[in-house]
Design an enzyme around this catalytic site. Structure first.
Site, PDB file in Angstrom:
ATOM      1  N   SER A  22       0.881  -1.390   0.124  1.00 28.28           N
ATOM      2  CA  SER A  22      -0.124   0.036  -0.037  1.00 28.28           C
ATOM      3  C   SER A  22       0.778   0.763   0.419  1.00 28.28           C
ATOM      4  CB  SER A  22      -0.933  -0.152   0.971  1.00 28.28           C
ATOM      5  OG  SER A  22      -1.968   1.198   1.683  1.00 28.28           O
ATOM      6  N   TYR A  68      -1.954   0.214  11.083  1.00 27.08           N
ATOM      7  CA  TYR A  68      -1.809   0.000   9.451  1.00 27.08           C
ATOM      8  C   TYR A  68      -0.841   0.009   8.871  1.00 27.08           C
ATOM      9  CZ  TYR A  68      -4.044  -0.472   4.902  1.00 27.08           C
ATOM     10  OH  TYR A  68      -3.685  -1.142   3.984  1.00 27.08           O
TER      11      TYR A  68
END
Length: 257
Positions: free
Chosen positions: A144, A157
């Site tokens: 990501s 995260y």
């Protein structure tokens, strides 16, 4: 280029870890798998796996897989490879827990780290050993843009994705010259199920766009010089990532969300 070389007696075999992942399923759909290919959807929710399988071509079957049960991963991988060579493994299991929830219940933070990082490591190490033994294969790892620089809005995260990103790059170097390729995919904000209700960030993308870009990169070549190793979706994120790393920390605290 054909990423599924013929192996006498075995059709092309594809394993999707996190078998209900929107991006993972979009990658499989974009690949236009050859007739007779076996698609293995691995996950926890049998009903959702079965529903996802109905939307894919080829021979689809589902198997139970829990990315957080690290002690079971070696036997899980060994069992699948014992049935025959696996050509492509897409590691797409993922979980996004809001930071406020992580602070209220630290067990949720631990689960997110296991889902987004630890479980990928234990599974893919087993996959890599098996692919190296068979002399070929491709591993796709979904990272990501959050891996570039963790944000104060969700440092857990971001840290998990940063760890996964680093692991994938190191694994690619470890497997260099073995016939096994690692493709690292770094999407931007994905307007899918996992981010429903969240305001989209700049350069947002969709599962379908990530799937198309990944399929194009996979067709672009095997583990040889010139083959793409990292895919940014959309491509301008690569330049933005450089800029994000250069923002002074005091300014980053103010602008990151």
């Amino acid at each position: 280029m054909n990423i599924f070389p013929n192996d006498p007696g075995f059709p092309a075999r594809v394993l999707l870890l996190g078998g209900t992942s929107e991006i993972g399923l979009a990658i499989l759909a974009a690949l236009r798998l050859p007739a007779g290919a076996e698609v293995i959807l691995a996950g926890r929710d049998e009903q959702r796996l079965a529903a996802a399988g109905k939307e894919l071509p080829g021979q689809v079957r589902t198997v139970r897989y829990d990315v957080t049960e690290t002690g079971s991963h070696q036997a899980f991988v060994d069992g699948l490879f014992a049935e025959g060579p696996v050509d492509l493994v897409v590691s797409a299991a993922g979980l996004l827990v809001p930071q406020a929830d992580c602070e209220r219940d630290v067990a949720l933070a631990a689960t997110m780290i296991q889902t987004n990082f630890t479980g990928h490591v234990s599974t893919l190490l087993a996959v890599a050993a098996r692919m190296r033994a068979q002399g070929r294969g491709t591993i796709v790892v979904l990272s990501s843009v959050a891996a570039v620089r963790p944000r104060k809005a969700n440092p857990v995260y971001g840290a998990a994705k940063a760890g996964l990103d680093a692991f994938a790059r190191g694994l690619a170097d470890l497997l260099h010259g073995s016939g096994v390729r690692v493709l690292l995919v770094r999407p931007g904000f994905d307007t899918g199920r996992m981010t429903a209700g969240m305001p989209p960030a700049p350069l947002a993308t969709t599962p379908e766009a990530v799937g198309a870009a990944t399929a194009a990169a996979l067709r672009g070549g095997g583990p040889r010089r010139g083959a793409k190793a990292v895919v940014w979706v959309p491509p301008p994120l690569a330049g933005l990532a450089v800029a994000l790393r250069l923002v002074p920390r005091p300014a980053w605290r103010r602008i990151s969300r």
